[in-house]
Design a protein around this motif. Structure first.
Motif, short mmCIF file in Angstrom:
data_model
loop_
_atom_site.label_atom_id
_atom_site.label_comp_id
_atom_site.label_asym_id
_atom_site.label_seq_id
_atom_site.Cartn_x
_atom_site.Cartn_y
_atom_site.Cartn_z
N ASP A 13 71.24 -30.03 9.28
CA ASP A 13 71.88 -29.98 8.80
C ASP A 13 72.57 -30.98 8.34
OD1 ASP A 13 70.67 -27.66 8.94
OD2 ASP A 13 72.18 -26.77 10.72
N GLU A 14 73.50 -31.82 9.50
CA GLU A 14 73.93 -33.02 8.67
C GLU A 14 73.67 -33.77 8.19
OE1 GLU A 14 76.75 -36.21 10.65
OE2 GLU A 14 75.68 -35.13 12.26
N TRP A 15 72.25 -33.72 7.80
CA TRP A 15 71.46 -34.58 6.55
C TRP A 15 72.14 -34.12 5.95
CZ3 TRP A 15 68.02 -34.62 2.94
CH2 TRP A 15 67.49 -36.07 2.41
N GLU A 16 71.19 -32.75 5.20
CA GLU A 16 71.53 -32.21 4.06
C GLU A 16 72.87 -31.99 3.35
OE1 GLU A 16 69.25 -30.55 2.34
OE2 GLU A 16 67.54 -30.04 3.72
N ARG A 17 74.13 -31.80 4.50
CA ARG A 17 75.50 -32.15 3.68
C ARG A 17 75.41 -33.21 3.11
NH1 ARG A 17 76.14 -28.57 9.14
NH2 ARG A 17 76.93 -30.79 9.78
N ALA A 18 75.44 -34.36 4.33
CA ALA A 18 75.45 -35.72 4.04
C ALA A 18 74.65 -35.50 2.23
CB ALA A 18 75.11 -36.45 4.79
N LEU A 23 74.93 -36.31 -3.88
CA LEU A 23 73.59 -36.34 -4.90
C LEU A 23 75.32 -35.53 -6.32
CD1 LEU A 23 71.23 -35.16 -6.33
CD2 LEU A 23 71.73 -32.64 -5.61
N LEU A 24 76.01 -34.99 -5.45
CA LEU A 24 77.47 -35.02 -6.66
C LEU A 24 77.71 -36.32 -7.42
CD1 LEU A 24 78.95 -32.59 -5.02
CD2 LEU A 24 78.45 -31.86 -6.60
N ARG A 25 77.50 -37.56 -6.38
CA ARG A 25 77.97 -39.00 -6.81
C ARG A 25 76.51 -39.32 -8.10
NH1 ARG A 25 80.09 -42.41 -2.19
NH2 ARG A 25 80.21 -44.25 -4.44
N GLU A 26 75.32 -38.94 -7.89
CA GLU A 26 74.00 -39.24 -8.32
C GLU A 26 74.79 -38.63 -9.76
OE1 GLU A 26 70.95 -40.47 -4.93
OE2 GLU A 26 71.06 -38.02 -5.74
N LYS A 27 74.68 -37.19 -9.75
CA LYS A 27 75.00 -36.55 -10.59
C LYS A 27 76.14 -37.25 -11.80
CE LYS A 27 72.45 -32.66 -9.61
NZ LYS A 27 73.30 -30.89 -9.12
N ALA A 28 76.86 -37.48 -11.39
CA ALA A 28 78.07 -38.02 -12.14
C ALA A 28 77.75 -39.57 -12.66
CB ALA A 28 79.29 -37.91 -11.42
N HIS A 29 77.08 -40.14 -11.54
CA HIS A 29 76.36 -41.60 -12.47
C HIS A 29 75.29 -40.95 -13.37
CE1 HIS A 29 74.97 -45.46 -12.38
NE2 HIS A 29 73.68 -44.84 -12.67
N THR A 30 74.72 -40.11 -13.58
CA THR A 30 73.33 -40.40 -14.58
C THR A 30 74.33 -38.95 -15.90
OG1 THR A 30 72.01 -39.84 -12.68
CG2 THR A 30 71.56 -38.36 -14.91
N ARG A 31 75.36 -38.70 -15.08
CA ARG A 31 75.75 -37.69 -17.25
C ARG A 31 76.75 -39.07 -16.94
NH1 ARG A 31 76.80 -33.12 -13.52
NH2 ARG A 31 78.94 -33.82 -12.79
N ALA A 32 77.29 -40.20 -16.89
CA ALA A 32 78.72 -41.17 -16.99
C ALA A 32 77.32 -41.94 -18.36
CB ALA A 32 78.96 -42.09 -16.36
N GLY A 33 75.89 -42.25 -17.41
CA GLY A 33 74.71 -43.24 -18.68
C GLY A 33 74.54 -42.57 -19.18
N ASP A 34 74.62 -41.21 -19.66
CA ASP A 34 73.98 -40.52 -21.37
C ASP A 34 75.39 -40.50 -22.03
OD1 ASP A 34 71.84 -39.57 -19.79
OD2 ASP A 34 72.96 -37.32 -19.02
N ALA A 35 76.41 -40.32 -21.36
CA ALA A 35 77.59 -40.96 -22.57
C ALA A 35 77.51 -42.26 -22.66
CB ALA A 35 78.33 -40.82 -21.51
N LEU A 36 77.24 -42.94 -22.06
CA LEU A 36 77.19 -44.47 -22.36
C LEU A 36 75.73 -44.84 -23.51
CD1 LEU A 36 76.97 -47.19 -19.40
CD2 LEU A 36 78.12 -46.78 -21.88
N ALA A 37 74.80 -44.14 -22.87
CA ALA A 37 73.55 -43.92 -23.85
C ALA A 37 73.95 -43.42 -25.06
CB ALA A 37 72.77 -43.23 -23.53
N ALA A 38 75.06 -42.10 -25.84
CA ALA A 38 74.73 -42.00 -26.76
C ALA A 38 75.99 -43.24 -27.11
CB ALA A 38 75.92 -40.47 -26.47
N ALA A 39 77.42 -43.38 -27.14
CA ALA A 39 77.53 -44.46 -27.41
C ALA A 39 76.56 -45.69 -28.25
CB ALA A 39 79.09 -44.65 -26.51
N ARG A 40 75.89 -46.00 -27.49
CA ARG A 40 74.59 -47.11 -27.64
C ARG A 40 74.25 -46.49 -29.23
NH1 ARG A 40 71.99 -47.50 -23.28
NH2 ARG A 40 73.75 -47.99 -21.90
N ARG A 41 73.53 -45.77 -28.82
CA ARG A 41 73.28 -44.83 -30.83
C ARG A 41 73.83 -45.22 -31.67
NH1 ARG A 41 70.64 -41.20 -26.44
NH2 ARG A 41 72.49 -39.85 -26.88
#
Length: 228
Positions: A13-18, A23-41
């Motif tokens: 249970d504690e591992w799943e919470r951590a 995962l929230l931070r990883e998703k934010a990182h992915t979205r930031a990468g998508d925004a950079l790719a859009a700017a690159r295009r």
């Protein structure tokens, strides 16, 4: 060597919470990468003057390196002229080890060709490529004067062909080429990471090495040991 420290041991249970928090931070990182790719295009592009490189069949214009496709990715391989295979760049050797025929086939499916340029003499480049068992097309730029200024190697550039004209659309270097290094992406998922000095690791983690120092083993790039 046995590690001197490990992460704390917790229940499921504690591992799943951590994990959920990370995962929230990883998703934010992915979205930031998508925004950079859009700017690159949306970057403007640079018209290329006539450029000639030398390949297996002799000199040819940059347009022909596209092999009929509209887009081209070029990696500039750092070369030490006259040096034996074991003295060639371990970083560039690392980057090319993942660029196999299957990867290039997927690029081609999206109208993208891939090639390697280097300032070394063509016969030396061809001998090294063949020794490593690589099949990507390589070209010598030893006599090319119209390419954008680069370091001796380690640069990645993207081009677009529009009819008879070629335009540069992107370039990167240093850590920007890590997209070509899946080894590093996978190590980043492990508990001890890349084990390099710049990383933020907890106290007691394994000894940290200089960045890229482990890409050589016993005097030659690691990938070469698969060929011997």
């Amino acid at each position: 060597m046995k590690p001197t420290a490990t992460p704390p041991i917790v229940d499921r249970d504690e591992w799943e919470r951590a994990r959920a928090e990370l995962l929230l931070r990883e998703k934010a990182h992915t979205r930031a990468g998508d925004a950079l790719a859009a700017a690159r295009r949306r970057l403007p592009m640079l018209r290329m003057p006539p450029v000639t490189v030398v390949g297996r069949d002799g000199p040819l214009p940059l347009q022909e390196v596209f092999e009929g496709r509209r887009m081209l990715i070029v990696y500039h391989f750092m070369w030490h002229a006259g040096a034996p295979h074991e003295k060639q760049c371990p970083g560039c050797t690392h980057s090319q080890s993942a660029m196999n025929a299957a990867v290039r086939a997927y690029l081609a499916a999206r109208d993208v060709s891939y090639a390697v340029f280097s300032s070394g003499p063509w016969d030396e480049l061809a001998a090294y490529r063949d020794f490593m068992g690589w099949t990507a097309p390589w070209y010598s730029t030893a006599d090319s004067t119209a390419l954008p200024k680069i370091r001796n190697g380690g640069d990645l550039r993207c081009y677009l062909r529009d009819g008879d004209e070629v335009f540069q659309t992107y370039e990167t270097k240093w850590r920007g080429i890590e997209a070509m290094l899946p080894t590093l992406q996978l190590l980043d998922l492990t508990v001890y990471g890349r084990q390099e000095k710049w990383e933020d690791s907890p106290p007691g983690w394994p000894n940290q090495d200089e960045p890229g120092s482990w890409w050589d083993r016993d005097g030659r790039p690691v990938a070469q040991w698969t060929r011997l």
